[in-house]
Motif scaffolding. Structure first.
Motif, PDB file in Angstrom:
ATOM      1  N   ARG A 157       4.732  -7.539   8.141  1.00 51.65           N
ATOM      2  CA  ARG A 157       5.672  -7.767   8.805  1.00 51.65           C
ATOM      3  C   ARG A 157       5.823  -9.565   7.846  1.00 51.65           C
ATOM      4  O   ARG A 157       6.879  -9.809   7.453  1.00 51.65           O
ATOM      5  N   LEU A 158       4.280  -9.839   7.757  1.00 51.45           N
ATOM      6  CA  LEU A 158       3.593 -11.073   6.636  1.00 51.45           C
ATOM      7  C   LEU A 158       4.892 -10.763   5.789  1.00 51.45           C
ATOM      8  O   LEU A 158       5.246 -11.713   4.556  1.00 51.45           O
ATOM      9  N   LEU A 159       4.438  -9.609   5.349  1.00 47.97           N
ATOM     10  CA  LEU A 159       4.700  -9.400   3.913  1.00 47.97           C
ATOM     11  C   LEU A 159       6.338  -9.195   3.367  1.00 47.97           C
ATOM     12  O   LEU A 159       6.673  -9.156   2.347  1.00 47.97           O
ATOM     13  N   ASP A 188       6.152  -3.672  -0.338  1.00 48.82           N
ATOM     14  CA  ASP A 188       6.638  -4.622   0.389  1.00 48.82           C
ATOM     15  C   ASP A 188       5.536  -6.142  -0.502  1.00 48.82           C
ATOM     16  O   ASP A 188       6.341  -7.217  -0.436  1.00 48.82           O
ATOM     17  N   GLY A 189       4.576  -5.974  -1.105  1.00 52.81           N
ATOM     18  CA  GLY A 189       4.027  -7.165  -1.769  1.00 52.81           C
ATOM     19  C   GLY A 189       4.787  -7.078  -3.063  1.00 52.81           C
ATOM     20  O   GLY A 189       3.658  -6.999  -4.239  1.00 52.81           O
ATOM     21  N   LEU A 242       6.950 -19.117   2.206  1.00 51.92           N
ATOM     22  CA  LEU A 242       5.167 -19.124   2.232  1.00 51.92           C
ATOM     23  C   LEU A 242       3.616 -18.153   0.255  1.00 51.92           C
ATOM     24  O   LEU A 242       4.611 -17.211   0.154  1.00 51.92           O
ATOM     25  N   ALA A 243       2.979 -18.986   0.111  1.00 51.73           N
ATOM     26  CA  ALA A 243       2.317 -17.784  -0.802  1.00 51.73           C
ATOM     27  C   ALA A 243       1.650 -17.135  -1.184  1.00 51.73           C
ATOM     28  O   ALA A 243       1.107 -17.017  -1.874  1.00 51.73           O
ATOM     29  N   LEU A 272       5.320 -14.482  -1.385  1.00 48.42           N
ATOM     30  CA  LEU A 272       3.296 -14.683  -1.262  1.00 48.42           C
ATOM     31  C   LEU A 272       3.330 -13.809  -2.330  1.00 48.42           C
ATOM     32  O   LEU A 272       3.139 -12.479  -3.120  1.00 48.42           O
ATOM     33  N   ARG A 273       2.012 -14.651  -2.984  1.00 44.56           N
ATOM     34  CA  ARG A 273       1.318 -14.411  -4.177  1.00 44.56           C
ATOM     35  C   ARG A 273      -0.086 -13.857  -3.970  1.00 44.56           C
ATOM     36  O   ARG A 273      -0.713 -13.061  -4.918  1.00 44.56           O
TER      37      ARG A 273
END
Length: 231
Positions: free
Chosen positions: A140-142, A170-171, A122-123, A148-149
């Motif tokens: 958690r998503l990160l 985490d990003g 996923l971006a 992910l951008r």
């Protein structure tokens, strides 16, 4: 005159069918997939599901889409009068308002947990009006979507500085972060994130200027209160 030539849709090759399906909405894709096994196989091709957009939370419960590693862009934009109810602090909600929220308060979080497990590539994620999405879920998503951008959050009342800290931690691939109208994001949290991630395109319209949630203070015991009253 030349005879009229006809062709059945199933005579098209896979590439043409995928292109045809790409013009249809989720319900139309599902309806077409029910007509035969060949079109059902096209419906289940991960390449068809690189982009998903949901206009209401009830759409998250349908079976007219597919979550998989091909998903690149996800948006959940809930523009409803119920969003205002969900944005009210829990301790200020009436019993009726709490009953409204109880019907859908876990839908977005549960859906995003599935995304974490199935969509590592996923971006881009956009969440608007998702008043019950939590910091823990976004953290958690990160972690689970390292590519992910772009993360765009709007009117997500439960998002706090903890999400900003998760972005800093985490990003790593994140280039764009919006936290518009997220009232529990503070100016201090934004400053810390800008210092930690100077290259991040950060936007926070009205967030730090809004009044954050303020839980009610516990009432003093009656005995202690009596000591404070003048005799």
């Amino acid at each position: 005159m030349w005879p009229l030539l006809t062709m059945h849709i199933t005579q098209l090759n896979r590439e043409c069918l995928l292109h045809l399906f790409s013009f249809l909405d989720k319900d139309s894709r599902k309806s077409l997939a029910r007509t035969c096994s060949q079109l059902h196989d096209v419906f289940e091709d991960p390449a068809l599901w690189s982009l998903l957009h949901f206009r209401s939370l009830t759409e998250l419960q349908k079976d007219n889409f597919l979550l998989g590693p091909a998903l690149r862009s996800l948006s959940i934009c809930w523009h409803s009068s119920r969003v205002q109810v969900c944005s009210i602090e829990d301790w200020l909600k009436s019993a009726f308002q709490r009953s409204i929220c109880s019907r859908h308060e876990s839908l977005v979080n549960d859906f995003l947990l599935q995304v974490c497990d199935r969509c590592p590539n996923l971006a881009s994620v956009t969440l608007s009006g998702c008043g019950h999405v939590t910091d823990d879920c976004l953290a958690r998503l990160l972690r689970c979507c390292p590519r992910l951008r772009a993360l765009r959050l709007e009117n997500c009342a439960r998002v706090t500085n903890r999400t900003l800290a998760a972005v800093a931690a985490d990003g790593r691939a994140l280039q764009t972060l919006h936290v518009d109208f997220c009232r529990n994001v503070s100016a201090a949290g934004l400053r810390h994130l800008r210092a930690a991630c100077p290259r991040l395109a950060l936007r926070a319209e009205h967030s730090a200027a809004m009044l954050p949630d303020q839980p009610p203070r516990p009432r003093a015991p009656a005995t202690a209160l009596g000591k404070l009253l003048p005799r």
